[in-house]
Design a protein around this motif. Structure first.
Motif, mmCIF file in Angstrom:
data_model
loop_
_atom_site.group_PDB
_atom_site.id
_atom_site.type_symbol
_atom_site.label_atom_id
_atom_site.label_comp_id
_atom_site.label_asym_id
_atom_site.label_seq_id
_atom_site.Cartn_x
_atom_site.Cartn_y
_atom_site.Cartn_z
ATOM 1 N N ALA A 124 -127.899 -24.776 -29.906
ATOM 2 C CA ALA A 124 -128.304 -26.297 -29.914
ATOM 3 C C ALA A 124 -127.324 -26.508 -28.661
ATOM 4 O O ALA A 124 -126.425 -26.444 -28.443
ATOM 5 N N ALA A 125 -128.235 -27.443 -27.780
ATOM 6 C CA ALA A 125 -127.722 -28.126 -26.492
ATOM 7 C C ALA A 125 -127.421 -29.540 -26.737
ATOM 8 O O ALA A 125 -128.167 -30.157 -27.314
ATOM 9 N N SER A 126 -126.111 -30.044 -26.355
ATOM 10 C CA SER A 126 -125.817 -31.321 -26.213
ATOM 11 C C SER A 126 -125.053 -31.620 -25.096
ATOM 12 O O SER A 126 -124.821 -30.803 -24.149
ATOM 13 N N ILE A 168 -135.558 -16.905 -20.281
ATOM 14 C CA ILE A 168 -136.634 -17.734 -20.180
ATOM 15 C C ILE A 168 -136.532 -18.831 -19.051
ATOM 16 O O ILE A 168 -135.379 -19.408 -18.886
ATOM 17 N N ARG A 169 -137.444 -18.778 -18.449
ATOM 18 C CA ARG A 169 -137.464 -19.843 -17.234
ATOM 19 C C ARG A 169 -137.768 -21.261 -17.903
ATOM 20 O O ARG A 169 -138.104 -21.483 -19.024
ATOM 21 N N THR A 202 -137.501 -11.616 -29.161
ATOM 22 C CA THR A 202 -138.267 -12.428 -28.633
ATOM 23 C C THR A 202 -137.366 -13.955 -28.300
ATOM 24 O O THR A 202 -136.860 -14.583 -29.452
ATOM 25 N N ILE A 203 -137.379 -14.222 -27.117
ATOM 26 C CA ILE A 203 -136.717 -15.593 -26.866
ATOM 27 C C ILE A 203 -137.873 -16.740 -26.706
ATOM 28 O O ILE A 203 -138.723 -16.715 -26.373
ATOM 29 N N VAL A 204 -137.322 -18.110 -27.401
ATOM 30 C CA VAL A 204 -138.181 -18.951 -27.412
ATOM 31 C C VAL A 204 -137.407 -20.273 -27.162
ATOM 32 O O VAL A 204 -136.090 -20.341 -27.561
ATOM 33 N N ARG A 205 -138.032 -21.449 -26.554
ATOM 34 C CA ARG A 205 -137.182 -22.638 -26.265
ATOM 35 C C ARG A 205 -138.098 -23.686 -26.779
ATOM 36 O O ARG A 205 -139.288 -23.538 -26.937
ATOM 37 N N MET A 261 -132.940 -23.617 -28.259
ATOM 38 C CA MET A 261 -133.309 -22.056 -27.955
ATOM 39 C C MET A 261 -132.967 -21.090 -29.219
ATOM 40 O O MET A 261 -132.293 -21.486 -29.740
ATOM 41 N N TYR A 262 -133.835 -20.081 -29.237
ATOM 42 C CA TYR A 262 -133.887 -19.281 -30.285
ATOM 43 C C TYR A 262 -134.017 -17.776 -29.938
ATOM 44 O O TYR A 262 -134.483 -17.448 -28.885
ATOM 45 N N LEU A 263 -133.450 -16.847 -30.376
ATOM 46 C CA LEU A 263 -133.892 -15.299 -30.153
ATOM 47 C C LEU A 263 -133.994 -14.685 -31.558
ATOM 48 O O LEU A 263 -133.169 -14.655 -32.499
#
Length: 120
Positions: free
Chosen positions: A23-25, A51-52, A69-72, A79-81
């Motif tokens: 989680a980003a803030s 991930i770009r 698998t990386i997902v944003r 973002m998830y892994l």
């Protein structure tokens, strides 16, 4: 300045799965590259997945290709892994990271890390 917080680590048996979240803030993730790196005891920190900013390209270390698998999710600033078929050698502290400049693949900001332990 962006703050990153990882979660989702834990203890799992070999062959199991875990999903890490980041989680980003403090700043949007839009237009910034995102990545996961890990550090095992006594070893250097190593790249796991990236991930770009556009989400159209992903990159994986050979050791995890086909299993992770990386997902944003820019809308949620997350973002998830997804980690499947885990192996004991995947045991490490996992860090999420992002770049400090737009449209650049670099790891300038880090979270505090989350421990992943895979038992045999």
């Amino acid at each position: 300045q962006v703050q990153l917080v990882e979660s989702g680590g834990g203890l799992v048996q070999a062959g199991g799965s875990l999903r890490l979240s980041c989680a980003a803030s403090g700043r949007t993730l839009i237009n910034y590259a995102l990545g996961w790196l890990r550090q095992a005891p006594g070893k250097e920190r190593e790249f796991v997945a990236g991930i770009r900013w556009s989400g159209d390209s992903t990159y994986y270390a050979d050791a995890v290709k086909g299993r992770f698998t990386i997902v944003r999710d820019n809308a949620k600033n997350m973002m998830y892994l997804q980690m499947n078929s885990l192996k004991p050698e995947d045991t490490a502290v996992y860090y999420c990271a992002t770049s400090g400049r737009v449209l650049t693949m670099s790891w300038d900001y880090w979270g505090q890390g989350t421990q992943v332990t895979v038992s045999s």
